[in-house]
Design a protein around this motif. Structure first.
Motif, PDB file in Angstrom:
ATOM      1  N   MET A  48       0.834  -1.206   0.000  1.00  0.00           N
ATOM      2  CA  MET A  48       0.000   0.000   0.000  1.00  0.00           C
ATOM      3  C   MET A  48       0.866   1.252   0.000  1.00  0.00           C
ATOM      4  O   MET A  48       0.607   2.210  -0.741  1.00  0.00           O
ATOM      5  N   LEU A  49       1.898   1.243   0.842  1.00  0.00           N
ATOM      6  CA  LEU A  49       2.787   2.403   0.912  1.00  0.00           C
ATOM      7  C   LEU A  49       3.521   2.603  -0.405  1.00  0.00           C
ATOM      8  O   LEU A  49       3.664   3.734  -0.885  1.00  0.00           O
ATOM      9  N   ASP A  50       3.985   1.510  -1.004  1.00  0.00           N
ATOM     10  CA  ASP A  50       4.681   1.610  -2.288  1.00  0.00           C
ATOM     11  C   ASP A  50       3.764   2.152  -3.382  1.00  0.00           C
ATOM     12  O   ASP A  50       4.229   2.781  -4.338  1.00  0.00           O
ATOM     13  N   GLY A  51       2.463   1.895  -3.247  1.00  0.00           N
ATOM     14  CA  GLY A  51       1.508   2.373  -4.238  1.00  0.00           C
ATOM     15  C   GLY A  51       1.079   3.812  -4.045  1.00  0.00           C
ATOM     16  O   GLY A  51       0.354   4.355  -4.885  1.00  0.00           O
ATOM     17  N   GLY A  52       1.487   4.435  -2.937  1.00  0.00           N
ATOM     18  CA  GLY A  52       1.160   5.846  -2.746  1.00  0.00           C
ATOM     19  C   GLY A  52       0.379   6.183  -1.499  1.00  0.00           C
ATOM     20  O   GLY A  52       0.029   7.358  -1.292  1.00  0.00           O
ATOM     21  N   ALA A  53       0.078   5.198  -0.641  1.00  0.00           N
ATOM     22  CA  ALA A  53      -0.577   5.513   0.628  1.00  0.00           C
ATOM     23  C   ALA A  53       0.369   6.343   1.490  1.00  0.00           C
ATOM     24  O   ALA A  53       1.570   6.063   1.559  1.00  0.00           O
ATOM     25  N   LEU A  54      -0.168   7.358   2.164  1.00  0.00           N
ATOM     26  CA  LEU A  54       0.653   8.260   2.976  1.00  0.00           C
ATOM     27  C   LEU A  54       0.921   7.695   4.357  1.00  0.00           C
ATOM     28  O   LEU A  54       1.807   8.175   5.070  1.00  0.00           O
ATOM     29  N   GLY A  55       0.164   6.689   4.752  1.00  0.00           N
ATOM     30  CA  GLY A  55       0.319   6.052   6.050  1.00  0.00           C
ATOM     31  C   GLY A  55      -0.620   4.873   6.125  1.00  0.00           C
ATOM     32  O   GLY A  55      -1.352   4.581   5.170  1.00  0.00           O
ATOM     33  N   LEU A  56      -0.625   4.190   7.258  1.00  0.00           N
ATOM     34  CA  LEU A  56      -1.473   3.031   7.452  1.00  0.00           C
ATOM     35  C   LEU A  56      -2.406   3.259   8.642  1.00  0.00           C
ATOM     36  O   LEU A  56      -2.098   4.044   9.545  1.00  0.00           O
ATOM     37  N   ALA A  57      -3.527   2.566   8.628  1.00  0.00           N
ATOM     38  CA  ALA A  57      -4.488   2.633   9.723  1.00  0.00           C
ATOM     39  C   ALA A  57      -4.826   1.222  10.163  1.00  0.00           C
ATOM     40  O   ALA A  57      -4.961   0.322   9.335  1.00  0.00           O
ATOM     41  N   GLU A  58      -4.964   1.048  11.462  1.00  0.00           N
ATOM     42  CA  GLU A  58      -5.254  -0.252  12.043  1.00  0.00           C
ATOM     43  C   GLU A  58      -6.292  -0.117  13.141  1.00  0.00           C
ATOM     44  O   GLU A  58      -6.492   0.960  13.705  1.00  0.00           O
ATOM     45  N   ALA A  59      -6.951  -1.247  13.446  1.00  0.00           N
ATOM     46  CA  ALA A  59      -7.959  -1.252  14.495  1.00  0.00           C
ATOM     47  C   ALA A  59      -7.487  -1.975  15.750  1.00  0.00           C
ATOM     48  O   ALA A  59      -8.091  -1.818  16.808  1.00  0.00           O
ATOM     49  N   ARG A  60      -6.407  -2.758  15.639  1.00  0.00           N
ATOM     50  CA  ARG A  60      -5.939  -3.559  16.769  1.00  0.00           C
ATOM     51  C   ARG A  60      -4.451  -3.318  16.998  1.00  0.00           C
ATOM     52  O   ARG A  60      -3.655  -3.334  16.066  1.00  0.00           O
ATOM     53  N   VAL A  76       1.294   5.329  11.664  1.00  0.00           N
ATOM     54  CA  VAL A  76       0.195   4.377  11.814  1.00  0.00           C
ATOM     55  C   VAL A  76      -0.817   4.973  12.782  1.00  0.00           C
ATOM     56  O   VAL A  76      -0.459   5.399  13.891  1.00  0.00           O
ATOM     57  N   THR A  77      -2.057   5.005  12.354  1.00  0.00           N
ATOM     58  CA  THR A  77      -3.141   5.563  13.162  1.00  0.00           C
ATOM     59  C   THR A  77      -4.062   4.452  13.616  1.00  0.00           C
ATOM     60  O   THR A  77      -4.449   3.589  12.819  1.00  0.00           O
ATOM     61  N   LEU A  78      -4.414   4.467  14.897  1.00  0.00           N
ATOM     62  CA  LEU A  78      -5.391   3.512  15.411  1.00  0.00           C
ATOM     63  C   LEU A  78      -6.782   4.064  15.134  1.00  0.00           C
ATOM     64  O   LEU A  78      -7.140   5.137  15.626  1.00  0.00           O
ATOM     65  N   ILE A  79      -7.567   3.343  14.312  1.00  0.00           N
ATOM     66  CA  ILE A  79      -8.860   3.887  13.897  1.00  0.00           C
ATOM     67  C   ILE A  79     -10.024   3.399  14.754  1.00  0.00           C
ATOM     68  O   ILE A  79     -11.139   3.870  14.581  1.00  0.00           O
ATOM     69  N   ARG A  80      -9.784   2.456  15.642  1.00  0.00           N
ATOM     70  CA  ARG A  80     -10.806   2.113  16.631  1.00  0.00           C
ATOM     71  C   ARG A  80     -10.474   2.843  17.923  1.00  0.00           C
ATOM     72  O   ARG A  80      -9.313   2.925  18.317  1.00  0.00           O
ATOM     73  N   THR A  81     -11.491   3.390  18.588  1.00  0.00           N
ATOM     74  CA  THR A  81     -11.271   4.105  19.840  1.00  0.00           C
ATOM     75  C   THR A  81     -10.422   3.255  20.783  1.00  0.00           C
ATOM     76  O   THR A  81     -10.754   2.096  21.043  1.00  0.00           O
ATOM     77  N   PRO A  82      -9.326   3.785  21.287  1.00  0.00           N
ATOM     78  CA  PRO A  82      -8.434   2.986  22.129  1.00  0.00           C
ATOM     79  C   PRO A  82      -9.124   2.468  23.380  1.00  0.00           C
ATOM     80  O   PRO A  82      -9.973   3.146  23.978  1.00  0.00           O
ATOM     81  N   GLU A  89       0.348   1.135  25.066  1.00  0.00           N
ATOM     82  CA  GLU A  89       0.768   0.601  23.771  1.00  0.00           C
ATOM     83  C   GLU A  89       0.369   1.520  22.626  1.00  0.00           C
ATOM     84  O   GLU A  89       1.104   1.663  21.638  1.00  0.00           O
ATOM     85  N   VAL A  90      -0.799   2.146  22.744  1.00  0.00           N
ATOM     86  CA  VAL A  90      -1.262   3.044  21.683  1.00  0.00           C
ATOM     87  C   VAL A  90      -0.289   4.209  21.499  1.00  0.00           C
ATOM     88  O   VAL A  90       0.119   4.535  20.381  1.00  0.00           O
ATOM     89  N   VAL A  91       0.121   4.809  22.599  1.00  0.00           N
ATOM     90  CA  VAL A  91       1.061   5.927  22.520  1.00  0.00           C
ATOM     91  C   VAL A  91       2.419   5.456  22.006  1.00  0.00           C
ATOM     92  O   VAL A  91       3.088   6.156  21.238  1.00  0.00           O
ATOM     93  N   HIS A  92       2.825   4.267  22.425  1.00  0.00           N
ATOM     94  CA  HIS A  92       4.146   3.756  22.031  1.00  0.00           C
ATOM     95  C   HIS A  92       4.224   3.431  20.543  1.00  0.00           C
ATOM     96  O   HIS A  92       5.220   3.744  19.890  1.00  0.00           O
ATOM     97  N   PHE A  93       3.156   2.810  19.992  1.00  0.00           N
ATOM     98  CA  PHE A  93       3.233   2.285  18.631  1.00  0.00           C
ATOM     99  C   PHE A  93       2.572   3.174  17.577  1.00  0.00           C
ATOM    100  O   PHE A  93       2.864   3.041  16.392  1.00  0.00           O
ATOM    101  N   CYS A  94       1.662   4.057  17.988  1.00  0.00           N
ATOM    102  CA  CYS A  94       0.883   4.832  17.018  1.00  0.00           C
ATOM    103  C   CYS A  94       1.160   6.328  17.150  1.00  0.00           C
ATOM    104  O   CYS A  94       1.254   6.860  18.260  1.00  0.00           O
ATOM    105  N   GLU A  95       1.266   6.985  15.996  1.00  0.00           N
ATOM    106  CA  GLU A  95       1.440   8.434  16.006  1.00  0.00           C
ATOM    107  C   GLU A  95       0.149   9.154  16.400  1.00  0.00           C
ATOM    108  O   GLU A  95       0.195  10.254  16.957  1.00  0.00           O
ATOM    109  N   ALA A  96      -0.986   8.542  16.082  1.00  0.00           N
ATOM    110  CA  ALA A  96      -2.271   9.179  16.353  1.00  0.00           C
ATOM    111  C   ALA A  96      -3.341   8.115  16.531  1.00  0.00           C
ATOM    112  O   ALA A  96      -3.134   6.936  16.199  1.00  0.00           O
ATOM    113  N   SER A  97      -4.493   8.530  17.048  1.00  0.00           N
ATOM    114  CA  SER A  97      -5.619   7.606  17.208  1.00  0.00           C
ATOM    115  C   SER A  97      -6.923   8.376  17.072  1.00  0.00           C
ATOM    116  O   SER A  97      -6.994   9.582  17.353  1.00  0.00           O
ATOM    117  N   TYR A  98      -7.944   7.668  16.606  1.00  0.00           N
ATOM    118  CA  TYR A  98      -9.296   8.226  16.535  1.00  0.00           C
ATOM    119  C   TYR A  98      -9.956   8.033  17.894  1.00  0.00           C
ATOM    120  O   TYR A  98      -9.870   6.959  18.489  1.00  0.00           O
TER     121      TYR A  98
END
Length: 378
Positions: A48-60, A76-82, A89-98
């Protein structure tokens, strides 16, 4: 070759990502690749990143950890409410979260301060999907509370569509989201870097004739992975719909009468009259079942009909059969079937067209302690 397995053509995922990124870029909309359906598979996220995605989003968080352990360093953004139990772990591994809960945001801020970090907060707004989200009338107040916290920064707002409700977003809803962004900046200042309009269901709107306004991000998973629009199931342009193939092995092939003669012991059942059908059909028994995937989400090969499935067996009927035990049958999957199959511990993932390896990176199932087997790294 091991069965069951999922064959993943990474080149098709790269091309699908490139297609949507090139079409959305001139509109001012960036692509965030959603890798949750593939359990944060590092090679798929990288495609996805190689194809032009600016970042990734995950729920877990476990999926985010998997990406990080494989060397993925993009945002990497956590898209499920932490969950409160995972804020560290959210702060350690993710730049942002929803986020939707001020108590959770406060906990994230506290952890971020202790780690000398700044964690990005994107506020999810309820726009009609009836799943997660802050009511629009409460958004400004929560945004101002976030602005007063140290350890976190208000990065943006976002909305979600067509997940719980199954209803695609309308142009008026997207215009409302843009208006909310303007209202937040009216009370908080020009702080919103991200106004995320939604997911793959938003593509028809984004690629339509109307202006996209403040929306500058879409979170795309199904569109990239399967090349389809979630609500209608229609193929998007000329995008690839066959990047993933589920392969199952035949363990029995027999010609059986239909229906099979049954001795009914119960007198009540014996009074039921079963009307026999003419002729016989060939039934294949495959070593895959409900425990492995969503059977209803499989597209059967031409000439095959689904008879049924149990936890470990899939039964299909064929008119002309040349298959025998050990033969393989290939299926396409919808999004739900793909999610289940990628998480199944007994299904191997084989990568095709991976520029980083001479042979596929294979994932030996899913478990609490996932084992990555890298072969012949270039």
């Amino acid at each position: 070759m091991r069965c069951p397995r999922i064959e993943v053509d990474l080149s098709k995922i790269r091309r699908n990502t490139k297609t949507v990124a090139r079409r959305l870029g001139p509109l001012g909309i960036g692509v965030t690749g959603v890798s949750k359906a593939v359990c944060g598979h590092p090679a798929i996220g990288q495609a996805m990143l190689d194809g032009g995605a600016l970042g990734l989003a995950e729920a877990r968080i476990s999926n985010v950890q998997r990406l990080r352990q494989a060397g993925i360093t993009c945002p990497v953004t956590l898209i499920r409410t932490p969950m409160l139990s995972q804020v560290d772990e959210v702060v350690h591994f993710c730049e942002a979260s929803y986020n939707t809960e001020i108590s959770v945001i406060a906990a994230l801020a506290s952890v971020a301060i202790s780690k000398d970090k700044i964690h990005g907060i994107i506020l999810m707004v309820e726009m009609g999907d009836q799943r997660d989200g802050i009511l629009p009338e409460n958004l400004a107040d929560i945004a101002q509370q976030v602005m007063k916290m140290t350890g976190v920064v208000l990065k943006g707002i976002g909305a979600n569509f067509a997940c719980l409700s199954g209803v695609a977003p309308s142009a008026s809803q997207m215009a409302t989201l843009a208006t909310l962004a303007n209202e937040i900046e009216g009370v908080c200042g020009p702080v919103l870097k991200t106004v995320s309009g939604g997911n793959s269901a938003n593509l028809p709107w984004a690629l339509g004739e109307q202006t996209t306004g403040r929306i500058n991000d879409l979170r795309l998973g199904e569109a990239i992975l399967l090349g389809v629009e979630p609500v209608s199931g229609d193929r998007i342009g000329k995008m690839h719909t066959d990047a993933f193939t589920l392969v199952a092995e035949v363990i029995e092939t027999e010609t059986k009468p239909t229906p099979f003669p049954i001795a009914l012991v119960d007198p009540t059942l014996a009074r039921l009259h079963i009307v026999p059908t003419s002729g016989a059909t060939t039934r294949l028994i495959l070593a895959i079942g409900h425990q492995d995937t969503d059977i209803s989400g499989l597209s059967l090969p031409v000439g095959c009909a689904l008879i049924g499935a149990t936890s470990d067996h899939l039964v299909i009927e064929v008119n002309r059969c040349t298959l025998k035990p050990g033969s393989e049958v290939r299926f396409q999957m919808n999004y739900k079937a793909l999610m289940h199959a990628m998480a199944a511990p007994d299904i191997e993932v084989k990568l095709l067209n991976d520029p980083l390896t001479k042979q596929p990176l294979q994932i030996q199932g899913r478990s609490e302690h996932l084992t990555l087997v890298w072969k012949n790294l270039a």
